[in-house]
Scaffold this motif. Structure first.
Motif, PDB file in Angstrom:
ATOM      1  N   ASP A   5       0.862  -1.179   0.000  1.00 44.45           N
ATOM      2  CA  ASP A   5       0.000   0.000   0.000  1.00 44.45           C
ATOM      3  C   ASP A   5       0.898   1.227   0.000  1.00 44.45           C
ATOM      4  O   ASP A   5       2.121   1.136   0.135  1.00 44.45           O
ATOM      5  CB  ASP A   5      -0.980  -0.021   1.181  1.00 44.45           C
ATOM      6  N   ARG A   7       1.426   3.592   2.097  1.00 43.11           N
ATOM      7  CA  ARG A   7       2.185   3.844   3.327  1.00 43.11           C
ATOM      8  C   ARG A   7       3.459   2.991   3.361  1.00 43.11           C
ATOM      9  O   ARG A   7       4.547   3.490   3.661  1.00 43.11           O
ATOM     10  CB  ARG A   7       1.310   3.557   4.542  1.00 43.11           C
ATOM     11  N   HIS A   8       3.326   1.704   3.050  1.00 47.73           N
ATOM     12  CA  HIS A   8       4.504   0.831   3.070  1.00 47.73           C
ATOM     13  C   HIS A   8       5.475   1.179   1.943  1.00 47.73           C
ATOM     14  O   HIS A   8       6.688   1.177   2.134  1.00 47.73           O
ATOM     15  CB  HIS A   8       4.079  -0.632   2.959  1.00 47.73           C
ATOM     16  N   ASN A  10       5.938   4.081   0.522  1.00 51.11           N
ATOM     17  CA  ASN A  10       6.608   5.338   0.860  1.00 51.11           C
ATOM     18  C   ASN A  10       7.653   5.163   1.955  1.00 51.11           C
ATOM     19  O   ASN A  10       8.601   5.939   2.032  1.00 51.11           O
ATOM     20  CB  ASN A  10       5.585   6.395   1.266  1.00 51.11           C
ATOM     21  N   ALA A  11       7.497   4.152   2.783  1.00 51.54           N
ATOM     22  CA  ALA A  11       8.447   3.909   3.874  1.00 51.54           C
ATOM     23  C   ALA A  11       9.679   3.135   3.408  1.00 51.54           C
ATOM     24  O   ALA A  11      10.675   3.074   4.125  1.00 51.54           O
ATOM     25  CB  ALA A  11       7.755   3.147   5.002  1.00 51.54           C
TER      26      ALA A  11
END
Length: 83
Positions: A5, A7-8, A10-11
């Motif tokens: 997703d 969030r993951h 982008n991290a």
């Protein structure tokens, strides 16, 4: 983790992508390595030098994740194999 997703994704660190600067084609697990190989020729707006560097990262990730790659260069992708 097979599906990323936002969030993951982008991290993730840049070196977890085949095209690190552009953050294209994640290579963080075996499934993503296979996907990166399959979609390699779909990446646009990159130079041959960037493709060379990305291919090296893919080969390293493939080795790390136990993915067999028969092509030695990205230029061999989609070409018929001798044999």
């Amino acid at each position: 983790m097979n599906e990323l997703d936002a969030r993951h994704r982008n991290a993730m660190k840049g070196d977890e992508f085949a095209f690190a600067e552009a953050r294209k084609l994640p290579i963080n697990d075996a499934t993503h390595v296979r996907n990166a190989i399959a979609r390699f020729d779909q990446v646009e707006d990159v130079t041959d030098a960037e493709r060379d560097a990305a291919w090296k990262r893919i080969l390293t990730a493939a080795h790390h994740h136990g993915v067999e790659v028969s092509e030695k260069s990205w230029r061999e992708l989609g070409k018929p194999r001798a044999g």
